[in-house]
Design a protein around this motif. Structure first.
Motif, PDB file in Angstrom:
ATOM      1  N   ALA A   8       0.853  -1.182   0.000  1.00 59.30           N
ATOM      2  CA  ALA A   8       0.000   0.000   0.000  1.00 59.30           C
ATOM      3  C   ALA A   8       0.891   1.235   0.000  1.00 59.30           C
ATOM      4  CB  ALA A   8      -0.912  -0.008   1.214  1.00 59.30           C
ATOM      5  N   LEU A   9       0.546   2.192  -0.834  1.00 61.72           N
ATOM      6  CA  LEU A   9       1.355   3.393  -1.001  1.00 61.72           C
ATOM      7  C   LEU A   9       0.707   4.593  -0.326  1.00 61.72           C
ATOM      8  CD1 LEU A   9       2.198   2.909  -4.779  1.00 61.72           C
ATOM      9  CD2 LEU A   9       3.516   2.145  -2.793  1.00 61.72           C
ATOM     10  N   VAL A  10       1.536   5.404   0.303  1.00 56.51           N
ATOM     11  CA  VAL A  10       1.100   6.674   0.874  1.00 56.51           C
ATOM     12  C   VAL A  10       1.976   7.765   0.278  1.00 56.51           C
ATOM     13  CG1 VAL A  10       0.302   5.637   3.031  1.00 56.51           C
ATOM     14  CG2 VAL A  10       2.607   6.550   2.912  1.00 56.51           C
ATOM     15  N   GLY A  11       1.453   8.972   0.260  1.00 59.10           N
ATOM     16  CA  GLY A  11       2.225  10.099  -0.249  1.00 59.10           C
ATOM     17  C   GLY A  11       1.317  11.241  -0.621  1.00 59.10           C
ATOM     18  N   LYS A  12       1.905  12.382  -0.790  1.00 57.04           N
ATOM     19  CA  LYS A  12       1.171  13.588  -1.168  1.00 57.04           C
ATOM     20  C   LYS A  12       0.632  13.461  -2.594  1.00 57.04           C
ATOM     21  CE  LYS A  12       2.641  16.096   2.433  1.00 57.04           C
ATOM     22  NZ  LYS A  12       1.749  16.445   3.504  1.00 57.04           N
ATOM     23  N   SER A  13      -0.379  14.258  -2.902  1.00 56.35           N
ATOM     24  CA  SER A  13      -0.898  14.308  -4.261  1.00 56.35           C
ATOM     25  C   SER A  13       0.221  14.696  -5.219  1.00 56.35           C
ATOM     26  CB  SER A  13      -2.027  15.342  -4.374  1.00 56.35           C
ATOM     27  OG  SER A  13      -3.151  14.922  -3.659  1.00 56.35           O
ATOM     28  N   GLY A  14       0.316  13.961  -6.315  1.00 57.60           N
ATOM     29  CA  GLY A  14       1.329  14.245  -7.320  1.00 57.60           C
ATOM     30  C   GLY A  14       2.692  13.659  -7.023  1.00 57.60           C
ATOM     31  N   SER A  15       2.820  12.892  -5.938  1.00 55.78           N
ATOM     32  CA  SER A  15       4.132  12.323  -5.600  1.00 55.78           C
ATOM     33  C   SER A  15       4.527  11.180  -6.531  1.00 55.78           C
ATOM     34  CB  SER A  15       4.164  11.843  -4.149  1.00 55.78           C
ATOM     35  OG  SER A  15       3.226  10.813  -3.935  1.00 55.78           O
ATOM     36  N   GLY A  16       3.550  10.634  -7.246  1.00 53.22           N
ATOM     37  CA  GLY A  16       3.843   9.550  -8.181  1.00 53.22           C
ATOM     38  C   GLY A  16       3.436   8.183  -7.656  1.00 53.22           C
ATOM     39  N   LYS A  52      -8.601  19.211  -6.603  1.00 49.86           N
ATOM     40  CA  LYS A  52      -8.439  18.739  -5.237  1.00 49.86           C
ATOM     41  C   LYS A  52      -9.569  19.223  -4.345  1.00 49.86           C
ATOM     42  CE  LYS A  52      -5.455  15.858  -5.458  1.00 49.86           C
ATOM     43  NZ  LYS A  52      -5.762  14.483  -5.099  1.00 49.86           N
ATOM     44  N   ARG A  53     -10.041  20.439  -4.547  1.00 53.07           N
ATOM     45  CA  ARG A  53     -11.140  20.936  -3.721  1.00 53.07           C
ATOM     46  C   ARG A  53     -12.362  20.033  -3.878  1.00 53.07           C
ATOM     47  NH1 ARG A  53     -10.754  26.239  -4.629  1.00 53.07           N
ATOM     48  NH2 ARG A  53      -9.235  26.229  -2.968  1.00 53.07           N
ATOM     49  N   SER A  54     -12.627  19.561  -5.089  1.00 50.93           N
ATOM     50  CA  SER A  54     -13.768  18.676  -5.344  1.00 50.93           C
ATOM     51  C   SER A  54     -13.563  17.308  -4.714  1.00 50.93           C
ATOM     52  CB  SER A  54     -13.992  18.513  -6.847  1.00 50.93           C
ATOM     53  OG  SER A  54     -14.306  19.753  -7.439  1.00 50.93           O
ATOM     54  N   THR A  55     -12.390  16.714  -4.917  1.00 46.10           N
ATOM     55  CA  THR A  55     -12.163  15.384  -4.352  1.00 46.10           C
ATOM     56  C   THR A  55     -12.087  15.436  -2.827  1.00 46.10           C
ATOM     57  OG1 THR A  55      -9.743  15.527  -4.647  1.00 46.10           O
ATOM     58  CG2 THR A  55     -11.017  14.488  -6.433  1.00 46.10           C
ATOM     59  N   GLN A  56     -11.576  16.533  -2.288  1.00 48.70           N
ATOM     60  CA  GLN A  56     -11.519  16.659  -0.836  1.00 48.70           C
ATOM     61  C   GLN A  56     -12.908  16.857  -0.236  1.00 48.70           C
ATOM     62  OE1 GLN A  56      -8.519  19.721  -0.440  1.00 48.70           O
ATOM     63  NE2 GLN A  56      -6.855  18.228  -0.629  1.00 48.70           N
ATOM     64  N   THR A  57     -13.793  17.523  -0.961  1.00 47.90           N
ATOM     65  CA  THR A  57     -15.185  17.643  -0.517  1.00 47.90           C
ATOM     66  C   THR A  57     -15.812  16.257  -0.442  1.00 47.90           C
ATOM     67  OG1 THR A  57     -15.417  19.864  -1.437  1.00 47.90           O
ATOM     68  CG2 THR A  57     -17.455  18.611  -1.106  1.00 47.90           C
ATOM     69  N   LEU A  58     -15.556  15.441  -1.446  1.00 46.13           N
ATOM     70  CA  LEU A  58     -16.066  14.060  -1.436  1.00 46.13           C
ATOM     71  C   LEU A  58     -15.428  13.250  -0.312  1.00 46.13           C
ATOM     72  CD1 LEU A  58     -16.159  13.255  -5.243  1.00 46.13           C
ATOM     73  CD2 LEU A  58     -18.106  13.544  -3.699  1.00 46.13           C
ATOM     74  N   ASP A  59     -14.120  13.405  -0.114  1.00 45.91           N
ATOM     75  CA  ASP A  59     -13.444  12.718   0.996  1.00 45.91           C
ATOM     76  C   ASP A  59     -14.170  12.999   2.306  1.00 45.91           C
ATOM     77  OD1 ASP A  59     -11.350  11.596  -0.470  1.00 45.91           O
ATOM     78  OD2 ASP A  59      -9.951  13.214  -0.013  1.00 45.91           O
ATOM     79  N   SER A 136      -6.546  14.836   3.908  1.00 44.65           N
ATOM     80  CA  SER A 136      -6.131  13.801   2.953  1.00 44.65           C
ATOM     81  C   SER A 136      -4.682  13.984   2.511  1.00 44.65           C
ATOM     82  CB  SER A 136      -7.052  13.798   1.728  1.00 44.65           C
ATOM     83  OG  SER A 136      -6.937  15.016   1.007  1.00 44.65           O
ATOM     84  N   GLU A 137      -4.137  15.176   2.732  1.00 45.59           N
ATOM     85  CA  GLU A 137      -2.747  15.459   2.372  1.00 45.59           C
ATOM     86  C   GLU A 137      -1.793  15.319   3.551  1.00 45.59           C
ATOM     87  OE1 GLU A 137      -1.335  16.208  -0.662  1.00 45.59           O
ATOM     88  OE2 GLU A 137      -3.289  15.717  -1.495  1.00 45.59           O
ATOM     89  N   VAL A 138      -2.298  15.472   4.774  1.00 45.94           N
ATOM     90  CA  VAL A 138      -1.382  15.548   5.920  1.00 45.94           C
ATOM     91  C   VAL A 138      -1.581  14.463   6.978  1.00 45.94           C
ATOM     92  CG1 VAL A 138      -1.059  18.039   5.621  1.00 45.94           C
ATOM     93  CG2 VAL A 138      -2.834  17.206   7.189  1.00 45.94           C
ATOM     94  N   GLU A 139      -2.713  13.762   6.951  1.00 48.69           N
ATOM     95  CA  GLU A 139      -3.023  12.837   8.042  1.00 48.69           C
ATOM     96  C   GLU A 139      -2.002  11.712   8.189  1.00 48.69           C
ATOM     97  OE1 GLU A 139      -6.799  10.107   9.304  1.00 48.69           O
ATOM     98  OE2 GLU A 139      -7.204  12.178   8.713  1.00 48.69           O
ATOM     99  N   LEU A 140      -1.386  11.307   7.094  1.00 47.55           N
ATOM    100  CA  LEU A 140      -0.428  10.193   7.157  1.00 47.55           C
ATOM    101  C   LEU A 140       1.034  10.652   7.128  1.00 47.55           C
ATOM    102  CD1 LEU A 140      -2.231   7.533   4.948  1.00 47.55           C
ATOM    103  CD2 LEU A 140      -2.271   7.818   7.426  1.00 47.55           C
TER     104      LEU A 140
END
Length: 172
Positions: A8-16, A52-59, A136-140
């Protein structure tokens, strides 16, 4: 019985993470499971974009129903003995579920400028001053991982790092 390969992969958006997941899938022969795909599809349907604002609203809305809704939805069709590479854990509940499923957790990192450029090229609006602070960007950020991989855009270097990691884990 040999346990299935589960990463399982973790990382910031756009990290690849998706690129690393695809490469890991090829190296291990297990499926690449794209957890963010479902969220982006819903965002496109509801908001007409994948910003990101849209996907974070869904999150925020959907994780109130089930804290690991995207991981569970992505793994719904997999059997208990299946191997896979999950390309995006976002929340502590996702990490707990991944550990329960026997996943090795790998952090994928990339320089901020490169991450933001990757998102721009994908057509995803991302404001680091607001979107970059969403849970979703900082919790992990502080989660303990088994490995950390740098994805700086050099595919040969990424492949080497992934192969080295798999050899250490005796997964390849």
């Amino acid at each position: 019985m040999i346990p299935p390969v589960r990463i399982a992969l973790v990382g910031k958006s756009g990290s690849g993470k998706s690129t690393a997941g695809l490469r890991l899938s090829g190296l291990t022969g297990v499926d690449h499971v794209r957890t963010g795909l479902i969220c982006r599809q819903i965002a496109r349907s509801l908001f007409g974009n994948e910003d990101k604002r849209s996907t974070q609203t869904l999150d925020d809305a959907l994780t109130a129903v089930d804290p690991s809704i995207f991981v569970r939805a992505a793994l719904r069709s997999y059997s208990e003995d299946a191997g896979f590479v999950l390309d995006a854990l976002r929340f502590e509940s996702d990490a707990l579920l991944a550990r329960k499923l026997g996943c090795r957790i790998v952090r994928v990192v990339a320089p901020a400028e490169l991450r933001h450029e990757r998102l721009r090229v994908r057509g995803q609006s991302f404001d680091p001053r607001t979107d970059g602070l969403h849970r979703s960007e900082v919790e992990l950020d502080a989660i303990q991982v088994h490995h950390e991989i740098v994805n700086d855009g050099d595919i040969a270097r990424l492949d080497q790092a992934l192969a080295t990691m798999l050899a250490k884990e005796k997964l390849a």
